[in-house]
Design an enzyme around this catalytic site. Sequence first.
Site, PDB file in Angstrom:
ATOM      1  CB  THR A 129      -0.896  -0.021   1.264  1.00  0.00           C
ATOM      2  OG1 THR A 129      -1.412   1.274   1.509  1.00  0.00           O
ATOM      3  CG2 THR A 129      -0.116  -0.426   2.515  1.00  0.00           C
ATOM      4  CG  ASP A 130      -1.155   4.978  -0.916  1.00  0.00           C
ATOM      5  OD1 ASP A 130      -1.701   4.326   0.004  1.00  0.00           O
ATOM      6  OD2 ASP A 130      -1.757   5.858  -1.573  1.00  0.00           O
ATOM      7  CD  GLU A 131      -3.419   3.216   4.207  1.00  0.00           C
ATOM      8  OE1 GLU A 131      -3.368   3.191   5.434  1.00  0.00           O
ATOM      9  OE2 GLU A 131      -4.435   2.930   3.555  1.00  0.00           O
ATOM     10  CE1 TYR A 156      -3.180  -2.792   5.648  1.00  0.00           C
ATOM     11  CE2 TYR A 156      -3.208  -0.433   5.153  1.00  0.00           C
ATOM     12  CZ  TYR A 156      -3.216  -1.748   4.724  1.00  0.00           C
ATOM     13  OH  TYR A 156      -3.238  -2.033   3.374  1.00  0.00           O
ATOM     14  CE  LYS A 163       0.196  -4.707   2.910  1.00  0.00           C
ATOM     15  NZ  LYS A 163      -0.099  -6.047   2.340  1.00  0.00           N
TER      16      LYS A 163
HETATM   17  P1  NAD Z   1      -9.415  -7.681   2.322  1.00  0.00           P
HETATM   18  O1  NAD Z   1      -9.397  -7.426   3.774  1.00  0.00           O
HETATM   19  O2  NAD Z   1     -10.692  -7.504   1.563  1.00  0.00           O
HETATM   20  O3  NAD Z   1      -8.904  -9.159   2.015  1.00  0.00           O
HETATM   21  C1  NAD Z   1      -7.775  -9.713   2.630  1.00  0.00           C
HETATM   22  C2  NAD Z   1      -7.921 -11.223   2.629  1.00  0.00           C
HETATM   23  O4  NAD Z   1      -6.718 -11.761   3.230  1.00  0.00           O
HETATM   24  C3  NAD Z   1      -9.104 -11.724   3.465  1.00  0.00           C
HETATM   25  O5  NAD Z   1      -9.899 -12.631   2.731  1.00  0.00           O
HETATM   26  C4  NAD Z   1      -8.443 -12.397   4.668  1.00  0.00           C
HETATM   27  O6  NAD Z   1      -9.152 -13.533   5.159  1.00  0.00           O
HETATM   28  C5  NAD Z   1      -7.098 -12.816   4.079  1.00  0.00           C
HETATM   29  N1  NAD Z   1      -6.105 -12.967   5.151  1.00  0.00           N
HETATM   30  C6  NAD Z   1      -5.761 -12.041   6.078  1.00  0.00           C
HETATM   31  N2  NAD Z   1      -4.860 -12.547   6.937  1.00  0.00           N
HETATM   32  C7  NAD Z   1      -4.630 -13.830   6.529  1.00  0.00           C
HETATM   33  C8  NAD Z   1      -3.815 -14.878   7.016  1.00  0.00           C
HETATM   34  N3  NAD Z   1      -3.090 -14.708   8.126  1.00  0.00           N
HETATM   35  N4  NAD Z   1      -3.809 -16.053   6.369  1.00  0.00           N
HETATM   36  C9  NAD Z   1      -4.590 -16.238   5.271  1.00  0.00           C
HETATM   37  N5  NAD Z   1      -5.397 -15.292   4.770  1.00  0.00           N
HETATM   38  C10 NAD Z   1      -5.418 -14.099   5.398  1.00  0.00           C
HETATM   39  O7  NAD Z   1      -8.276  -6.755   1.724  1.00  0.00           O
HETATM   40  P2  NAD Z   1      -8.073  -6.164   0.272  1.00  0.00           P
HETATM   41  O8  NAD Z   1      -8.625  -4.792   0.237  1.00  0.00           O
HETATM   42  O9  NAD Z   1      -8.502  -7.154  -0.738  1.00  0.00           O
HETATM   43  O10 NAD Z   1      -6.483  -6.013   0.258  1.00  0.00           O
HETATM   44  C11 NAD Z   1      -5.659  -7.044  -0.280  1.00  0.00           C
HETATM   45  C12 NAD Z   1      -4.211  -6.603  -0.190  1.00  0.00           C
HETATM   46  O11 NAD Z   1      -4.016  -5.401  -0.927  1.00  0.00           O
HETATM   47  C13 NAD Z   1      -3.717  -6.332   1.212  1.00  0.00           C
HETATM   48  O12 NAD Z   1      -2.402  -6.824   1.319  1.00  0.00           O
HETATM   49  C14 NAD Z   1      -3.730  -4.814   1.321  1.00  0.00           C
HETATM   50  O13 NAD Z   1      -2.743  -4.367   2.235  1.00  0.00           O
HETATM   51  C15 NAD Z   1      -3.393  -4.432  -0.102  1.00  0.00           C
HETATM   52  N6  NAD Z   1      -3.903  -3.125  -0.529  1.00  0.00           N
HETATM   53  C16 NAD Z   1      -5.229  -2.822  -0.370  1.00  0.00           C
HETATM   54  C17 NAD Z   1      -5.699  -1.581  -0.796  1.00  0.00           C
HETATM   55  C18 NAD Z   1      -7.162  -1.212  -0.657  1.00  0.00           C
HETATM   56  O14 NAD Z   1      -7.514  -0.045  -0.862  1.00  0.00           O
HETATM   57  N7  NAD Z   1      -8.054  -2.134  -0.372  1.00  0.00           N
HETATM   58  C19 NAD Z   1      -4.821  -0.646  -1.376  1.00  0.00           C
HETATM   59  C20 NAD Z   1      -3.470  -1.008  -1.513  1.00  0.00           C
HETATM   60  C21 NAD Z   1      -3.022  -2.249  -1.093  1.00  0.00           C
HETATM   61  P1  TYD Z   2     -10.627   3.765   4.632  1.00  0.00           P
HETATM   62  O1  TYD Z   2     -11.626   3.325   3.600  1.00  0.00           O
HETATM   63  O2  TYD Z   2     -10.680   3.141   5.981  1.00  0.00           O
HETATM   64  O3  TYD Z   2      -9.190   3.623   3.970  1.00  0.00           O
HETATM   65  P2  TYD Z   2      -7.735   4.127   4.512  1.00  0.00           P
HETATM   66  O4  TYD Z   2      -7.852   4.561   5.912  1.00  0.00           O
HETATM   67  O5  TYD Z   2      -6.910   2.896   4.359  1.00  0.00           O
HETATM   68  O6  TYD Z   2      -7.330   5.230   3.585  1.00  0.00           O
HETATM   69  O7  TYD Z   2     -10.797   5.329   4.850  1.00  0.00           O
HETATM   70  C1  TYD Z   2     -10.634   6.236   3.779  1.00  0.00           C
HETATM   71  C2  TYD Z   2     -10.711   7.636   4.352  1.00  0.00           C
HETATM   72  O8  TYD Z   2     -12.044   7.855   4.840  1.00  0.00           O
HETATM   73  C3  TYD Z   2      -9.791   7.865   5.533  1.00  0.00           C
HETATM   74  O9  TYD Z   2      -9.282   9.192   5.466  1.00  0.00           O
HETATM   75  C4  TYD Z   2     -10.699   7.730   6.750  1.00  0.00           C
HETATM   76  C5  TYD Z   2     -12.028   8.219   6.214  1.00  0.00           C
HETATM   77  N1  TYD Z   2     -13.228   7.602   6.832  1.00  0.00           N
HETATM   78  C6  TYD Z   2     -14.254   8.410   7.329  1.00  0.00           C
HETATM   79  O10 TYD Z   2     -14.181   9.652   7.286  1.00  0.00           O
HETATM   80  N2  TYD Z   2     -15.352   7.798   7.869  1.00  0.00           N
HETATM   81  C7  TYD Z   2     -15.456   6.439   7.961  1.00  0.00           C
HETATM   82  O11 TYD Z   2     -16.466   5.933   8.507  1.00  0.00           O
HETATM   83  C8  TYD Z   2     -14.394   5.625   7.423  1.00  0.00           C
HETATM   84  C9  TYD Z   2     -14.485   4.115   7.477  1.00  0.00           C
HETATM   85  C10 TYD Z   2     -13.299   6.250   6.853  1.00  0.00           C
END
Ligand code: NAD
Ligand code: TYD
Length: 363
Positions: A147-149, A172, A176
């Site tokens: 992630t960019d975070e 988080y 990561k």
């Molecule tokens: P998600 O929470 O929807 O899915 C994650 C999946 O990983 C879940 O099904 C969970 O059961 C599985 N998992 C977690 N811990 C596990 C473990 N110990 N063993 C086996 N399975 C496990 O998340 P997502 O949004 O699909 O994100 C997927 C990946 O992409 C993550 O690594 C996240 O950090 C990265 N990512 C997400 C975003 C975003 O905006 N969603 C952006 C950038 C990067």
């Molecule tokens: P989120 O979807 O949790 O992603 P991330 O924190 O990984 O960027 O949140 C996106 C943005 O929205 C973040 O700045 C927090 C804000 N946010 C709210 O303002 N209200 C909410 O209920 C949630 C879940 C997030």
Amino acid sequence: MCLSADSTKKVLITGGAGFIGGTLIRRLLMDTSVEIFNLDKMGYASDLHGINQVLRTLGESAEGRHKHLRVNLADSKSTSTAVSFADPDLVIHLAAESHVDRSISSPLQFVESNIIGTFNLLQALLKHWENLPTQRQREFLMLHISTDEVYGSLEHKGYFSENSSYDPRSPYSATKASSDHLVNSWFHTYGLPLIRTNCSNNYGPWQFPEKLIPMVILKAFSKENIPIYGDGKNIRDWLFVEDHVEALIQVIDKGEVGRNYCIGGLNEKTNLEIVESICGVLDLLRPKYAPHSEYISYVEDRPGHDRRYAINPERILREIGWKPKYGFKQGIEATVQWYLSNLDWCSLMKKKSNYKGERIGLR
Ligand code: NAD
Ligand code: TYD
């Protein structure tokens, strides 16, 4: 490595029952002939409905191409057994605990999945890779999704890029970041062939309704208060999930081993802009209940709330030739429509996980 329609590769995808992993698996089932091993512990955000829908549509042609391995990466023995069973040519590592608010309330789970889990996977893959025959060893690849975070928080100016220094601020992003460092060191020290990507915020269908966009859609639809943390001016760079998946496929095909790629949507928005655009789409779809923005409610800020994330995607644009296809208007309309057509799925996910839409992550 090209994941083409006639590829016979075995692909191990961790976290394939999650939001991004599920989108990737559906795409690979539809567009390629690879055999997929979906390693997922089936946590609170996991679900296989979307994948099963595609398997049913594809019928016989997809038979046996998707195997779900219910494994927790925090368990080294079952991780190692799963890797031996899958015998992969390609590994796409998405499994992680992914919600910042939950990481504030329960950080240990993030350490276990994101750090120990990645460590266990790397150890199992190293053993697997070292024992592969020469040709398969040469072609093996692990793609680590991050992630960019991990780069911290920006003020008004500047962008994150592959050269930004690490400065994670939430449990988080810290876990990561740790996983990124582990992955880098397994490349440099042991030679495990790896590529890493760091992407901005994703949105789209099948995202668990605790993240901002699905949460706002559901709250506004049910005429509940829409909680905006702080002043609503925090900025994220939003990318439609299909564009992220396309970027991953292109990085697998054209990326250089040992290199990392930042993926961003060139689409910075404040949280308030996001909420207002969702309310605008709902107003058009359900004019009787307009304006949905009347439910906006400012609430206590998230502890350690990062102000701004923004990616400079120059490297992936130039070296890989990827660029996002979905404009924000198109992506958000499709997403709102999908959630309104899948309210049963949202209720099922909330019920299964015992999540009722409550605030998480206040100290
Ligand atoms: P998600 O929470 O929807 O899915 C994650 C999946 O990983 C879940 O099904 C969970 O059961 C599985 N998992 C977690 N811990 C596990 C473990 N110990 N063993 C086996 N399975 C496990 O998340 P997502 O949004 O699909 O994100 C997927 C990946 O992409 C993550 O690594 C996240 O950090 C990265 N990512 C997400 C975003 C975003 O905006 N969603 C952006 C950038 C990067
Ligand atoms: P989120 O979807 O949790 O992603 P991330 O924190 O990984 O960027 O949140 C996106 C943005 O929205 C973040 O700045 C927090 C804000 N946010 C709210 O303002 N209200 C909410 O209920 C949630 C879940 C997030």
